[in-house]
Design an enzyme around this catalytic site. Structure first.
Site, PDB file in Angstrom:
ATOM      1  N   HIS A  25       0.833  -1.224   0.000  1.00  0.00           N
ATOM      2  CA  HIS A  25       0.000   0.000   0.000  1.00  0.00           C
ATOM      3  C   HIS A  25       0.863   1.269   0.000  1.00  0.00           C
ATOM      4  CE1 HIS A  25      -3.885  -2.093   0.851  1.00  0.00           C
ATOM      5  NE2 HIS A  25      -3.084  -2.972   1.428  1.00  0.00           N
ATOM      6  N   ASN A  59     -10.281  -3.008   2.471  1.00  0.00           N
ATOM      7  CA  ASN A  59      -9.976  -3.022   1.044  1.00  0.00           C
ATOM      8  C   ASN A  59     -11.258  -2.839   0.239  1.00  0.00           C
ATOM      9  OD1 ASN A  59      -7.198  -3.451   1.212  1.00  0.00           O
ATOM     10  ND2 ASN A  59      -7.380  -5.681   1.138  1.00  0.00           N
ATOM     11  N   HIS A  72      -3.927   0.944  11.926  1.00  0.00           N
ATOM     12  CA  HIS A  72      -3.676  -0.307  12.653  1.00  0.00           C
ATOM     13  C   HIS A  72      -5.035  -0.938  13.009  1.00  0.00           C
ATOM     14  CE1 HIS A  72      -2.388  -3.292  15.326  1.00  0.00           C
ATOM     15  NE2 HIS A  72      -1.870  -2.587  16.300  1.00  0.00           N
TER      16      HIS A  72
END
Ligand code: HDD
Length: 712
Positions: A80, A153, A344
């Site tokens: 990413h 995603n 995170h």
């Protein structure tokens, strides 16, 4: 600066922005200085012993300037790396207290600030936006309870089931190590070698090779939390939850040929699209959806709800839309915000908890670990973009780049010198208490039997595709595996996807020169899920972009009427002509050209309009670029409109088999396969409205199926 100094009060849409304000510096109008605040008198010449002599060590300005420059780069994200972020806010529609105590999901009047970063997975920071890849969709909610990160995603399932396989799948998909080829592409031997040795990848490969792998815009793709999480309510009752983002503009994609060409013409296509839309006030919107399964229903399904290669069919478990996120502000500085933001999945708030999905469990280790190296130490939470709006009090101290000045002698617990503070909060005071899931098991390195069905949902996805979506998947296989050199790997692809669907495998084999499967396979799944097909998505013309091809001698009243109607519907128009500057209409009026044929291309637009006007069209007819523009737009299934003489350009193009208004037709609208024409009409308002309808369809796939994919 301590968090106490940050504007406090209720969390609102602007609270993060206000916090960031304390860190912004405006340099316009200022005198140049060193980092020590000493004013600089000359920044063009280093300090030398004589005008032609060597540079002196004492030149502190030179040393500081160059040293800082030498250290400007930080490691790019291992995956990413290429991304683009924006600020906004989230608002829940109604209290979700029945399921979760998360504060940002309680009060519809609260606007919780968010920062979103969209990304591609494989390419490096400078790679092109439009490559075929999974898109990251990571959201940081700056809530009253602290930061909550939903790191998802645009594809609802993952390649692998256990995080310990992540380095393998990423090593396989990244450029090959001996020569770093190819960049930002899965079309090479190592990736397909891994895929064919790892059947659990089958479902996600179907998604990656579908149109979802090449989105039209970050504003037009869905987001998924992928894992099954837990909601926990005030009473301590938990349920399983999957998160969705549903874009207000629907889910739309590019076509592969277009995506590849865009990578050259405008490698920043997606970030530019997002940046421009926000600057124009066309704020991207996504509804937050949740699918909920009661704890007691965990084993009711024919898939394991902890398996991240499985989705929950929406027809079986409906997506409830519970709130909306609106992106309203671009960043002030790409590095400070987009590059330094640290997501995170372990950043959760009370009311949201984990499950034993082995992919999620592994992620909980990886993200903190990666920020330590990427952002240079344990204090990355102090970087302005990462700071929670909620206050931070603990006994963590020191480390590289510490910015907080912690007052007092006490940095331990328990203590008497500071009245035992900061002290743990009780659950009612907002202390995070992990869901007390009962666990009992032997230590094993094993995969659950319930994780071993790798093909049935891949078949469900295949069954759910429209004809043209299936064609796109097959073409994507032909491209991807067509680039694989090892013949055995190619054959293994056919054999593996024969497990998904026999007709798919046969068609893959034809295009890549492999043998068809010995016997047609499949899983026997006949069901389909309409929610998976982009054919059934929202069709909204807003923010679409139309090229207007015009030259000197164009018909001013006609062109301005069409442009005005499109603009009123929120559609953007750009005049494309050979030269920048002004073009003059047949009746002597001027229009400003936005792009020439070198800076533009049909691939940058959703639709084309050919202006009428004899002289203009005669010039266009003599211009190969204009004909190429039309032919390419037609090939990419885009809407095309023309009025009066503009139709002559269509007639001269390679567009065939589409009925066009002829010279004698009186004000009759012709509309076929997304090509819309009219002649001799005094008023073009009906034409313009119909053109908008045609544009809103996004693409006219029937044309592609009929004209492009039909056997010769
Ligand atoms: Fe990951 C970044 C999404 C599995 C390890 N991941 C990263 C980003 C997104 C995702 C959107 C970019 C965040 C940003 O914009 O800064 N990752 C996912 C999803 C996964 C997933 C949806 C599966 C459901 N990831 C996954 C696994 C591991 C990682 C299994 C490792 C065990 N991911 C990382 C990372 C990254 C990352 C190495 C790179 C940069 C970063 O974290 O901050 O830690």
């Amino acid at each position: 600066m301590t968090t106490e100094q940050i504007p406090s009060g209720p969390i609102g849409e602007h609270s993060k922005n206000e916090q960031l304000a304390a860190f912004r510096v405006r340099h316009a109008g200022a005198k140049l200085s060193t980092n020590q605040g000493v004013r600089v008198s000359n920044t063009d010449d280093s300090l030398k012993a004589g005008v032609r002599g060597p540079t002196l060590m004492e030149d502190f300005h030179f040393r500081e300037k160059i040293t800082h420059f030498d250290h400007e780069r930080i490691p790019e994200r291992v995956v990413h790396a290429r991304g683009f972020g924006a600020h906004g806010y989230f608002q829940v529609y109604e209290s979700m207290a029945e399921y979760t105590k998360a504060k940002f999901l309680q009060d519809p009047s609260v606007k919780t600030p968010v920062f979103v970063r969209f990304s591609t997975v494989v390419g490096s920071r400078g790679s092109a936006d439009t490559v075929r890849d999974v898109r990251g969709f990571a959201t940081k909610f700056y809530t009253e309870d602290g930061n909550y990160d939903l790191v998802g995603n645009n594809i609802p399932v993952f390649f692998i089931q256990d995080a310990i396989k992540f380095p393998d799948v990423i090593h396989a998909i990244k450029p090959e190590p001996e020569n770093e080829i190819p960049q930002a592409s899965s079309a090479h031997d190592t990736f397909w070698d891994f895929v064919t040795g790892t059947p659990e990848t089958a479902h996600m490969i179907m998604w990656l090779l579908s149109d979802r792998g090449i989105p039209r815009s970050y504003r037009m793709m869905e987001g998924f939390g992928v894992h099954t999480f837990r909601f926990v309510n005030q009473q301590g009752k938990a349920c399983f939850v999957k998160f969705h983002w549903k874009p207000a503009l629907g889910v739309h994609s590019l076509v592969w040929d277009e995506a590849q060409k865009l990578a050259g013409k405008d490698p920043d296509y997606h970030r530019r699209d997002l940046w421009d839309a926000i600057n124009r006030g066309e704020y991207p919107e996504y509804e937050l959806g949740v699918q909920i399964i009661a704890e007691e229903d965990e084993f009711k399904f024919d898939f394991d709800i902890l398996d991240p290669t499985k989705l929950w069919p929406e027809e079986l478990i409906p997506v409830r839309r519970v709130g909306k996120m609106t992106l309203t502000r671009n960043v002030d500085n790409f590095f400070a915000e987009t590059e330094q933001v640290a997501f995170h999945p372990g950043h959760v708030v009370p009311g949201i908890d984990f499950t034993n999905d082995p992919l999620l469990q592994g992620r909980l280790f990886s993200y903190l670990d990666t920020q330590l190296i990427r952002l240079g130490g344990p204090n990355f939470h102090e970087i302005p973009i990462n700071r929670p709006v909620a206050h931070v009090h603990n006994n963590q101290r020191d480390g590289y780049h510490r910015a907080t000045i912690d007052e007092g002698r006490v940095s331990y617990f328990p203590n008497s010198l500071q009245g035992d503070t900061p002290q743990p909060a009780t659950e009612t005071e907002g202390g995070y208490v992990h869901y007390a899931e009962k666990l009992d098991g032997a230590k094993v390195r094993q995969r659950s039997e319930s994780f071993k069905d790798h093909y049935r949902q891949a078949t469900l996805f295949w069954n759910s595709m429209s004809e043209v979506e299936k064609q796109h998947i097959i073409q994507a296989f032909h491209f991807e595996v067509g680039n694989v050199k090892d013949k055995q790997i190619k054959q293994r692809v056919v054999d593996m996807f024969n497990n998904v669907a026999g007709d798919l495998a046969v068609q893959i084999a034809v295009g890549i020169g492999a043998n068809p499967p010995a016997s047609p396979g499949g899983t026997g799944v006949t069901a389909s899920s309409p929610a998976l097909s982009q054919e059934n998505t929202i069709k909204n013309p807003r923010t679409r972009k139309v090229a207007v091809l015009a030259e000197n001698g164009f018909n001013f009243p006609e062109v301005t009427q069409v442009i005005d109607t499109l603009n009123t519907a929120g559609i953007q128009t750009e005049i494309v002509s050979p030269n920048l500057g002004m073009i003059t209409s047949a009746d002597g009026r001027n229009l400003e050209v936005t792009k020439n044929y070198l800076t533009a291309g049909s691939i940058l637009y959703d639709a084309v309009y050919i202006a009428g006007g004899r002289q203009s069209v005669d010039s266009l007819l003599a211009r190969g670029d204009a004909l190429h523009f039309i032919n390419e737009a037609f090939k990419h299934a885009k809407a095309i409109g023309a009025a009066n003489e503009g139709i002559d350009l269509l007639a001269a193009s390679q567009i065939q088999g589409v009925a066009l208004a002829g010279p004698e037709t009186q004000a009759q609208l012709f509309s076929e396969l997304g090509v819309i024409t009219i002649r001799n009409a005094a008023d073009l308002s009906y034409f313009s409205q119909e053109f908008i309808n045609v544009i809103s369809q996004h693409r006219h796939w029937t044309r592609q199926l009929q004209k492009e994919l039909a056997p010769a």
